[in-house]
Design an enzyme around this catalytic site. Sequence first.
Site, PDB file in Angstrom:
ATOM      1  N   GLY A   8       0.825  -1.204   0.000  1.00 35.83           N
ATOM      2  CA  GLY A   8       0.000   0.000   0.000  1.00 35.83           C
ATOM      3  C   GLY A   8       0.854   1.247   0.000  1.00 35.83           C
ATOM      4  O   GLY A   8       2.077   1.195   0.155  1.00 35.83           O
ATOM      5  N   ASN A  43       0.217   9.188   1.951  1.00 31.97           N
ATOM      6  CA  ASN A  43       0.784  10.502   1.632  1.00 31.97           C
ATOM      7  C   ASN A  43       2.262  10.600   1.991  1.00 31.97           C
ATOM      8  O   ASN A  43       3.049  11.212   1.270  1.00 31.97           O
ATOM      9  CB  ASN A  43       0.001  11.592   2.375  1.00 31.97           C
ATOM     10  CG  ASN A  43      -1.423  11.723   1.872  1.00 31.97           C
ATOM     11  OD1 ASN A  43      -1.694  11.447   0.699  1.00 31.97           O
ATOM     12  ND2 ASN A  43      -2.329  12.112   2.749  1.00 31.97           N
ATOM     13  N   PHE A  44       2.628  10.015   3.120  1.00 29.68           N
ATOM     14  CA  PHE A  44       4.005  10.123   3.594  1.00 29.68           C
ATOM     15  C   PHE A  44       4.730   8.781   3.632  1.00 29.68           C
ATOM     16  O   PHE A  44       5.881   8.722   4.033  1.00 29.68           O
ATOM     17  CB  PHE A  44       4.033  10.720   5.008  1.00 29.68           C
ATOM     18  CG  PHE A  44       3.358  12.050   5.123  1.00 29.68           C
ATOM     19  CD1 PHE A  44       3.963  13.204   4.625  1.00 29.68           C
ATOM     20  CD2 PHE A  44       2.107  12.168   5.704  1.00 29.68           C
ATOM     21  CE1 PHE A  44       3.345  14.440   4.730  1.00 29.68           C
ATOM     22  CE2 PHE A  44       1.474  13.394   5.809  1.00 29.68           C
ATOM     23  CZ  PHE A  44       2.096  14.531   5.315  1.00 29.68           C
ATOM     24  N   GLN A  91       4.941   4.277   2.387  1.00 33.38           N
ATOM     25  CA  GLN A  91       4.543   3.117   1.612  1.00 33.38           C
ATOM     26  C   GLN A  91       4.737   1.892   2.489  1.00 33.38           C
ATOM     27  O   GLN A  91       5.542   1.904   3.424  1.00 33.38           O
ATOM     28  CB  GLN A  91       5.359   3.001   0.316  1.00 33.38           C
ATOM     29  CG  GLN A  91       6.838   2.749   0.525  1.00 33.38           C
ATOM     30  CD  GLN A  91       7.597   2.551  -0.774  1.00 33.38           C
ATOM     31  OE1 GLN A  91       8.766   2.856  -0.880  1.00 33.38           O
ATOM     32  NE2 GLN A  91       6.941   2.030  -1.786  1.00 33.38           N
ATOM     33  N   VAL A  92       3.976   0.839   2.209  1.00 35.26           N
ATOM     34  CA  VAL A  92       4.063  -0.379   3.001  1.00 35.26           C
ATOM     35  C   VAL A  92       4.483  -1.519   2.081  1.00 35.26           C
ATOM     36  O   VAL A  92       3.884  -1.731   1.023  1.00 35.26           O
ATOM     37  CB  VAL A  92       2.725  -0.717   3.677  1.00 35.26           C
ATOM     38  CG1 VAL A  92       2.856  -1.976   4.530  1.00 35.26           C
ATOM     39  CG2 VAL A  92       2.248   0.448   4.544  1.00 35.26           C
ATOM     40  N   LYS A 133       6.271  -0.574   7.126  1.00 38.42           N
ATOM     41  CA  LYS A 133       5.845   0.777   6.759  1.00 38.42           C
ATOM     42  C   LYS A 133       7.088   1.662   6.659  1.00 38.42           C
ATOM     43  O   LYS A 133       7.843   1.789   7.623  1.00 38.42           O
ATOM     44  CB  LYS A 133       4.877   1.324   7.818  1.00 38.42           C
ATOM     45  CG  LYS A 133       4.264   2.667   7.504  1.00 38.42           C
ATOM     46  CD  LYS A 133       3.255   3.041   8.583  1.00 38.42           C
ATOM     47  CE  LYS A 133       2.565   4.352   8.300  1.00 38.42           C
ATOM     48  NZ  LYS A 133       1.555   4.676   9.359  1.00 38.42           N
ATOM     49  N   ASP A 160      -9.316   7.207  13.743  1.00 42.30           N
ATOM     50  CA  ASP A 160      -9.220   7.021  12.297  1.00 42.30           C
ATOM     51  C   ASP A 160      -9.690   5.622  11.898  1.00 42.30           C
ATOM     52  O   ASP A 160      -9.072   4.948  11.071  1.00 42.30           O
ATOM     53  CB  ASP A 160      -7.787   7.251  11.824  1.00 42.30           C
ATOM     54  CG  ASP A 160      -7.693   7.447  10.309  1.00 42.30           C
ATOM     55  OD1 ASP A 160      -8.719   7.789   9.689  1.00 42.30           O
ATOM     56  OD2 ASP A 160      -6.600   7.250   9.754  1.00 42.30           O
TER      57      ASP A 160
END
Length: 432
Positions: free
Chosen positions: A85, A88-89, A91-92, A107, A200
């Site tokens: 995935g 914004n800041f 990637q995984v 991450k 969230d």
Amino acid sequence: MPGKIIVWTSNYLIYTNRFSKQHLKRTRDDDKTMTLCESPDEKASPVKVTAYRKAIDNLENDRKWLSDSAIGKRIGLYKLSGELGKGNFSQVKTGFHELTKERVAIKILDKTKLTAKAKKMLSREISVMESIHHQNIIRLFEVIETYTKYYLVMEHAAAGELFKKLITEGKMHESEAKTIFAQLVLAVQHLHDRSIVHRDIKAENVFLSSRGVAKLGDFGFSIKVSSDEKLETFCGSPPYAAPELFLDQRYVGRPVDVWSLGVLLFFMTTATMPFLGESMASLRQSILSGKIITPTWMTQPLENLIVSMLNTSSSDRLRIDQVLKSEWLKEASAYQNRFNNNAVYGHWCAFPSTSSVDVTDIELNARRALEALGISKVMLDEHGPRGSRSNIVATYRIVVHRLLQQRRLMGQPTTMSVNKPKKTKSRLCAIT
């Protein structure tokens, strides 16, 4: 005069007393140990290179490992693979732990792109994940920091995001949704009992294992609060945001999580969002009105639960313990509670016990496995206080996690199959 014995390993050369070269005889005991001995009758004891020691040495000296590290294919004891995935800041990516061969999710955050606020969120995320340990919450194994990046090594959920499952397969049958939702509610109850609010909760932050175990993740917006403390930051995704967040007022954290869970439950069982809007203004108006239209085929207990969770008055909204006791959910939540029984399945111990009295059978088995890898009790005691900043503690956590998963898998009953209705394509709000 005693001879000089030289012991070769893959990385070390150990000298003892002098001995002339012509008396040396080389023997190979195994792939990991090579010994130079005085004679067949007087062999020196071979120096074993443990799996841990070999891995650490490879990090420093092996050309392939150094090359992989330089081009971003490896970090620490993890070999990086495909992308899971992107945010914004961050990637995984998928990772594989060198010693245990366990698959993990990593991450990756670029320091140069992190604002002061983002760095604060990251620090909070690490702190919260270090303090919470639950079967239905993604576990943190290790944090690695380089000059340019942060790497958060976490538990991998093989079936991926709940969001992807819903948009590709459509709505869930109520029995399937009930099993997953009960696990999420228990996870949120675990947080609230420890004065933590997530802020969230959404389908993108729920992950599924191949065995149907649901995991709540992404704690960047989470925060520790007292029961009546008021918050003021607008957090999370707008379609899941509670009405009080749109009123520019201070709000209580726990009811916000319950609202988000209500939105998620509606999405899971209908493949659409309860509040829609083509713009932020129209979405805001839809949420503030609190009007939802439930499909005619929805059962009454499910409709009652959703309506009670999506009450626009935060003080009248159901509490998380009331959600667990609702008519629609109580049977599933009771089962999940039994399944999460630590007395039966073992305790998650994120830090090695310092007292032999506190050591559980799971930890005892983990310590035996670690000894075989070359990680001793002395090493665990030394590295324990470093927590996620130690690759030794990370290996310990991964082994404990695997043992717990195996025990729960053995005790998990086979779920009954149900006839699922035809899937419908999900319909999402334009605001994400």
